[in-house]
Design a protein around this motif. Structure first.
Motif, PDB file in Angstrom:
ATOM      1  N   LEU A   1      24.625  52.569  40.556  1.00 56.96           N
ATOM      2  CA  LEU A   1      25.753  51.723  40.204  1.00 56.96           C
ATOM      3  C   LEU A   1      25.759  50.454  41.045  1.00 56.96           C
ATOM      4  O   LEU A   1      25.490  50.488  42.242  1.00 56.96           O
ATOM      5  CB  LEU A   1      27.078  52.465  40.425  1.00 56.96           C
ATOM      6  CG  LEU A   1      27.222  53.839  39.770  1.00 56.96           C
ATOM      7  CD1 LEU A   1      28.583  54.428  40.115  1.00 56.96           C
ATOM      8  CD2 LEU A   1      27.040  53.752  38.268  1.00 56.96           C
ATOM      9  N   HIS A   2      26.094  49.339  40.433  1.00 56.51           N
ATOM     10  CA  HIS A   2      26.341  48.106  41.178  1.00 56.51           C
ATOM     11  C   HIS A   2      27.428  47.321  40.457  1.00 56.51           C
ATOM     12  O   HIS A   2      27.339  47.060  39.257  1.00 56.51           O
ATOM     13  CB  HIS A   2      25.062  47.272  41.340  1.00 56.51           C
ATOM     14  CG  HIS A   2      24.303  47.031  40.085  1.00 56.51           C
ATOM     15  ND1 HIS A   2      23.287  47.858  39.647  1.00 56.51           N
ATOM     16  CD2 HIS A   2      24.399  46.053  39.153  1.00 56.51           C
ATOM     17  CE1 HIS A   2      22.788  47.401  38.523  1.00 56.51           C
ATOM     18  NE2 HIS A   2      23.453  46.301  38.189  1.00 56.51           N
ATOM     19  N   GLY A   3      28.480  46.994  41.203  1.00 52.66           N
ATOM     20  CA  GLY A   3      29.599  46.293  40.588  1.00 52.66           C
ATOM     21  C   GLY A   3      30.708  46.055  41.584  1.00 52.66           C
ATOM     22  O   GLY A   3      30.479  45.985  42.795  1.00 52.66           O
ATOM     23  N   ALA A   4      31.924  45.931  41.078  1.00 53.72           N
ATOM     24  CA  ALA A   4      33.089  45.671  41.926  1.00 53.72           C
ATOM     25  C   ALA A   4      34.306  46.353  41.322  1.00 53.72           C
ATOM     26  O   ALA A   4      34.414  46.497  40.097  1.00 53.72           O
ATOM     27  CB  ALA A   4      33.337  44.172  42.048  1.00 53.72           C
ATOM     28  N   SER A   5      35.223  46.769  42.180  1.00 58.27           N
ATOM     29  CA  SER A   5      36.460  47.405  41.733  1.00 58.27           C
ATOM     30  C   SER A   5      37.389  46.377  41.099  1.00 58.27           C
ATOM     31  O   SER A   5      37.306  45.179  41.378  1.00 58.27           O
ATOM     32  CB  SER A   5      37.164  48.070  42.915  1.00 58.27           C
ATOM     33  OG  SER A   5      36.405  49.141  43.426  1.00 58.27           O
ATOM     34  N   ILE A   6      38.279  46.857  40.245  1.00 57.55           N
ATOM     35  CA  ILE A   6      39.233  45.968  39.582  1.00 57.55           C
ATOM     36  C   ILE A   6      40.658  46.480  39.732  1.00 57.55           C
ATOM     37  O   ILE A   6      40.889  47.679  39.897  1.00 57.55           O
ATOM     38  CB  ILE A   6      38.909  45.786  38.084  1.00 57.55           C
ATOM     39  CG1 ILE A   6      38.887  47.137  37.352  1.00 57.55           C
ATOM     40  CG2 ILE A   6      37.593  45.052  37.892  1.00 57.55           C
ATOM     41  CD1 ILE A   6      38.672  47.019  35.843  1.00 57.55           C
ATOM     42  N   GLN A   7      41.597  45.563  39.683  1.00 59.25           N
ATOM     43  CA  GLN A   7      43.011  45.867  39.547  1.00 59.25           C
ATOM     44  C   GLN A   7      43.498  45.196  38.266  1.00 59.25           C
ATOM     45  O   GLN A   7      43.067  44.084  37.933  1.00 59.25           O
ATOM     46  CB  GLN A   7      43.814  45.322  40.735  1.00 59.25           C
ATOM     47  CG  GLN A   7      43.541  46.020  42.046  1.00 59.25           C
ATOM     48  CD  GLN A   7      44.150  47.410  42.125  1.00 59.25           C
ATOM     49  OE1 GLN A   7      44.921  47.813  41.259  1.00 59.25           O
ATOM     50  NE2 GLN A   7      43.803  48.153  43.164  1.00 59.25           N
ATOM     51  N   GLU A   8      44.386  45.844  37.553  1.00 57.80           N
ATOM     52  CA  GLU A   8      45.009  45.220  36.385  1.00 57.80           C
ATOM     53  C   GLU A   8      46.138  44.316  36.897  1.00 57.80           C
ATOM     54  O   GLU A   8      47.279  44.748  37.046  1.00 57.80           O
ATOM     55  CB  GLU A   8      45.522  46.282  35.419  1.00 57.80           C
ATOM     56  CG  GLU A   8      44.399  47.034  34.719  1.00 57.80           C
ATOM     57  CD  GLU A   8      44.887  48.059  33.725  1.00 57.80           C
ATOM     58  OE1 GLU A   8      44.468  48.022  32.557  1.00 57.80           O
ATOM     59  OE2 GLU A   8      45.706  48.905  34.120  1.00 57.80           O
ATOM     60  N   ASP A   9      45.804  43.073  37.163  1.00 58.60           N
ATOM     61  CA  ASP A   9      46.759  42.115  37.717  1.00 58.60           C
ATOM     62  C   ASP A   9      46.300  40.718  37.320  1.00 58.60           C
ATOM     63  O   ASP A   9      45.195  40.300  37.674  1.00 58.60           O
ATOM     64  CB  ASP A   9      46.822  42.254  39.246  1.00 58.60           C
ATOM     65  CG  ASP A   9      47.879  41.362  39.881  1.00 58.60           C
ATOM     66  OD1 ASP A   9      48.499  40.563  39.156  1.00 58.60           O
ATOM     67  OD2 ASP A   9      48.086  41.466  41.105  1.00 58.60           O
ATOM     68  N   ALA A  10      47.128  40.012  36.559  1.00 60.27           N
ATOM     69  CA  ALA A  10      46.789  38.666  36.103  1.00 60.27           C
ATOM     70  C   ALA A  10      47.950  37.733  36.391  1.00 60.27           C
ATOM     71  O   ALA A  10      49.119  38.134  36.271  1.00 60.27           O
ATOM     72  CB  ALA A  10      46.486  38.672  34.604  1.00 60.27           C
ATOM     73  N   PRO A  11      47.673  36.484  36.779  1.00 59.20           N
ATOM     74  CA  PRO A  11      48.749  35.529  37.088  1.00 59.20           C
ATOM     75  C   PRO A  11      49.741  35.397  35.931  1.00 59.20           C
ATOM     76  O   PRO A  11      49.355  35.189  34.781  1.00 59.20           O
ATOM     77  CB  PRO A  11      47.992  34.215  37.310  1.00 59.20           C
ATOM     78  CG  PRO A  11      46.631  34.639  37.762  1.00 59.20           C
ATOM     79  CD  PRO A  11      46.334  35.891  36.996  1.00 59.20           C
ATOM     80  N   GLY A  12      51.014  35.563  36.263  1.00 58.11           N
ATOM     81  CA  GLY A  12      52.066  35.433  35.274  1.00 58.11           C
ATOM     82  C   GLY A  12      52.306  36.654  34.427  1.00 58.11           C
ATOM     83  O   GLY A  12      53.303  36.735  33.694  1.00 58.11           O
ATOM     84  N   HIS A  13      51.401  37.648  34.510  1.00 53.94           N
ATOM     85  CA  HIS A  13      51.519  38.839  33.670  1.00 53.94           C
ATOM     86  C   HIS A  13      51.550  40.131  34.480  1.00 53.94           C
ATOM     87  O   HIS A  13      51.867  41.185  33.934  1.00 53.94           O
ATOM     88  CB  HIS A  13      50.370  38.904  32.661  1.00 53.94           C
ATOM     89  CG  HIS A  13      50.311  37.730  31.744  1.00 53.94           C
ATOM     90  ND1 HIS A  13      49.125  37.173  31.292  1.00 53.94           N
ATOM     91  CD2 HIS A  13      51.291  36.978  31.187  1.00 53.94           C
ATOM     92  CE1 HIS A  13      49.375  36.142  30.509  1.00 53.94           C
ATOM     93  NE2 HIS A  13      50.681  35.999  30.434  1.00 53.94           N
ATOM     94  N   GLY A  14      51.186  40.084  35.766  1.00 58.05           N
ATOM     95  CA  GLY A  14      51.121  41.306  36.554  1.00 58.05           C
ATOM     96  C   GLY A  14      50.169  42.289  35.931  1.00 58.05           C
ATOM     97  O   GLY A  14      49.058  41.938  35.523  1.00 58.05           O
ATOM     98  N   ASP A  15      50.611  43.550  35.832  1.00 55.96           N
ATOM     99  CA  ASP A  15      49.745  44.559  35.215  1.00 55.96           C
ATOM    100  C   ASP A  15      49.997  44.716  33.713  1.00 55.96           C
ATOM    101  O   ASP A  15      49.432  45.604  33.086  1.00 55.96           O
ATOM    102  CB  ASP A  15      49.846  45.903  35.932  1.00 55.96           C
ATOM    103  CG  ASP A  15      51.258  46.477  35.947  1.00 55.96           C
ATOM    104  OD1 ASP A  15      52.178  45.838  35.386  1.00 55.96           O
ATOM    105  OD2 ASP A  15      51.457  47.560  36.536  1.00 55.96           O
ATOM    106  N   GLY A  16      50.819  43.823  33.146  1.00 58.92           N
ATOM    107  CA  GLY A  16      51.004  43.799  31.692  1.00 58.92           C
ATOM    108  C   GLY A  16      49.992  42.865  31.062  1.00 58.92           C
ATOM    109  O   GLY A  16      50.330  41.790  30.561  1.00 58.92           O
TER     110      GLY A  16
END
Length: 578
Positions: free
Chosen positions: A280-295
């Motif tokens: 495996l090679h990659g990076a972790s993610i969070q569901e977080d976008a400017p102005g939308h948060g996790d929505g």
């Protein structure tokens, strides 16, 4: 408790209830500053730093209201993919459901009349993250509140298709043995139910050979079928072939989705995908976008996938169950997912210390696995975040062992994973690890420790940490699941917190991991900066580097800024992964 176990996947094709909704914030059902929005919609997605951020993080109560009509009178199902944190649902002024949690689907069944305007009201209480933590719902990211995933409506049928399941095994002759199962819930009289199914890829079409089963009224039965696919189009990073799976109870329930035929298994310390060694090679993610948060919107999800592609990732990792819509995109992109489904705790901690909290934790895992199992991108179910030693005294080891045994029995087509707190790693096997397939090691050497050491010494310590875990677990697969450093423009380039420092440290980690043949992968923490508690200021690095300049309330270990701009480290990682 039983409500958390419900994970229904059925149709008379669902229609979206995305908008318009009105939403307001406050104790009163009227809410303050009511506005018209489209779902998903997080009410506190902006202003997560400073004094405003502290108030926002503590939470409030959001009131959502939707008026809608239906074309025909009858029973319907309203499905919520996620509401954070305590949801109370009213339909036409009557309470019809309570639900606690986030990133977990739940449903409301009701009889609706044509020719009448119905009113759906949702109260999302996301107050007091400390109380959430005490009750087993800790999260290491910002306390975004509201309806953060889609809401749909569908006509209820005499039967439901529940929890479709797909597993692929490869025969020596190259054919694929595909096991497909589902539970049928009978809401009619006792009767024989004969489901049908098909699996289609291009001009290749196979019938799923289910047999009729008698299902008592109000009960469920599991239907199983196996088919053999000659010359299968196998799913893998770089070749994400997808099949269309259609399941039906004719004239009643229907389910469809895109699935991939791929075999994931472990051979001692090696992960195999379709019979070949996987690193495996990659990076972790969070569901977080400017102005939308996790929505997240669809465009937000596309940007996450584009950033993963930009660094040539074949895998990513998430601490919480990802949105099915985001997983659809990862399926299509050929990016594997180390999927967290268990409770998230801060390193070494364990909040699910009572039998009731552990029952809630089990229900969360089962619901998430049932919802997401058919996504070919999912590689492993991760049961806990950064466990310490042989586990916390509050029953952590026993819980993880029991849950791992259950998953290996019910879903043998995925691996079971566990993240280990690198500075408190176990020195040998034990109850908590005996049914785990793959261990994720966090390793912040060069950041939280050995911050000012030479790169040669840092590489030596990194290697020593990985090999110590290898000696403790000679027959488990090991992935370094977290490593990285904060970085922004406010710090001198080559000082801790600077872009040059981050790039150089990541290059040292990546080069060292690539030199360890028995390692099964490396996942940078993290793909993009994301919002956390407004009190967070980099953690213990402040005691090591008192003059470091970080943004309070923002985790800045990302390869991309919160706004999406690539840091220099993104190019370093992309070159290594290419």
């Amino acid at each position: 408790m039983l409500r958390l176990l419900i994970a229904l996947f059925t149709a008379a094709w669902p229609s979206s209830l995305s908008g318009p909704w009105t939403v307001g914030v406050g104790q009163s059902a009227n809410g303050a500053g009511a506005r018209t929005v489209q779902l998903p919609y997080v009410v506190n997605a902006t202003g997560f730093t400073g004094r405003r951020g502290l108030v926002s993080y503590r939470g409030s109560v959001a009131w959502y209201r939707k008026r809608f009509t239906v074309a025909a009178s009858g029973p319907y199902v309203i499905r919520f993919e996620s509401v954070h944190h305590k949801a109370t649902i009213w339909l036409d002024g009557r309470v019809v459901r309570h639900h606690t949690g986030a990133y977990l689907p739940f449903e409301v069944r009701a009889t609706l009349a044509a020719g009448r305007t119905h009113t759906l009201t949702v109260r999302a209480d996301y107050r007091d993250p400390s109380a959430m933590k005490r009750s087993g719902w800790h999260r290491s990211w910002f306390n975004f509140g509201g309806i953060d995933r889609p809401v749909t409506l569908r006509a209820a049928q005499r039967s439901d298709i529940v929890s479709p399941f797909v597993r692929t095994r490869l025969a020596r002759d190259g054919t694929a043995l595909v096991d497909i199962s589902m539970r049928i819930r009978n809401r009619g009289v006792t009767r024989a139910i004969a489901p049908t199914g098909s699996l289609v890829h291009g001009d290749q079409r196979a019938v799923v050979p289910f047999t009729a089963v008698t299902v008592p009224a109000g009960h469920e039965r599991t239907m199983r079928a196996q088919l053999r696919i000659a010359d299968p189009a196998l799913w893998a990073p770089g070749h994400p072939a997808l099949y269309d799976l259609q399941l039906d109870v004719p004239g009643e329930a229907s389910w469809s989705g895109r699935v991939g035929l791929r075999e994931i298994r472990r051979d001692a310390a090696t992960i195999l995908l379709n019979g070949r060694r996987l690193v495996l090679h990659g990076a972790s993610i969070q569901e977080d976008a400017p102005g939308h948060g996790d929505g997240l919107t669809g465009a937000d999800m596309d940007r996450i996938v584009a950033r993963l592609r930009r660094i040539h990732a074949n895998a990513t990792r998430s601490q919480h169950p990802l949105s099915p819509e985001l997983l659809d995109r990862l399926d299509a992109a050929g990016i594997l997912v180390w999927q967290g489904v268990g409770p998230v705790d801060s390193p070494g901690n364990w909040t699910s210390r009572t039998s009731r909290k552990r029952a809630v934790a089990r229900a969360r895992v089962r619901t998430s696995v049932a919802q997401l199992q058919t996504h070919p991108s999912i590689l492993a179910w991760n049961l806990a975040n950064e466990v310490s030693g042989q586990g916390h005294s509050g029953g952590q080891a026993g819980y993880i062992d029991a849950m791992a045994r259950e998953l290996r029995h019910t879903d043998p087509g995925h691996l079971v994973a566990l993240d280990i707190w690198g500075t408190h790693a176990p020195h040998g096997d034990g109850l908590m690890y005996r049914h785990i397939d793959v261990l994720g090691l966090t390793n912040y050497t060069g950041w939280y420790d050995h911050t000012f050491a030479s790169q040669a010494l840092i590489a030596q310590v990194i290697r020593s940490n990985v090999l110590a875990l290898r000696r403790a677990f000679p027959r488990r697969a090991i992935v370094v699941s977290e490593f990285g450093a904060e970085a922004n423009r406010a710090n001198p380039r080559w000082r801790p917190g600077g872009y040059g420092f981050q790039s150089r440290l990541l290059a040292t980690h990546l080069r060292t991991y690539a030199s360890i043949p028995s390692l099964s992968g490396m996942l940078v923490w993290t793909l993009s900066d994301f919002a956390v508690s407004p009190q967070f200021l980099g953690g213990s690095i402040n005691g090591i580097v008192p003059d470091i300049r970080l943004v309070r309330g923002l985790n800045q270990k990302g390869l991309f800024t919160y706004g999406g701009r690539a840091k220099p480290a993104a190019a370093v990682v992309a070159r290594a992964f290419r």
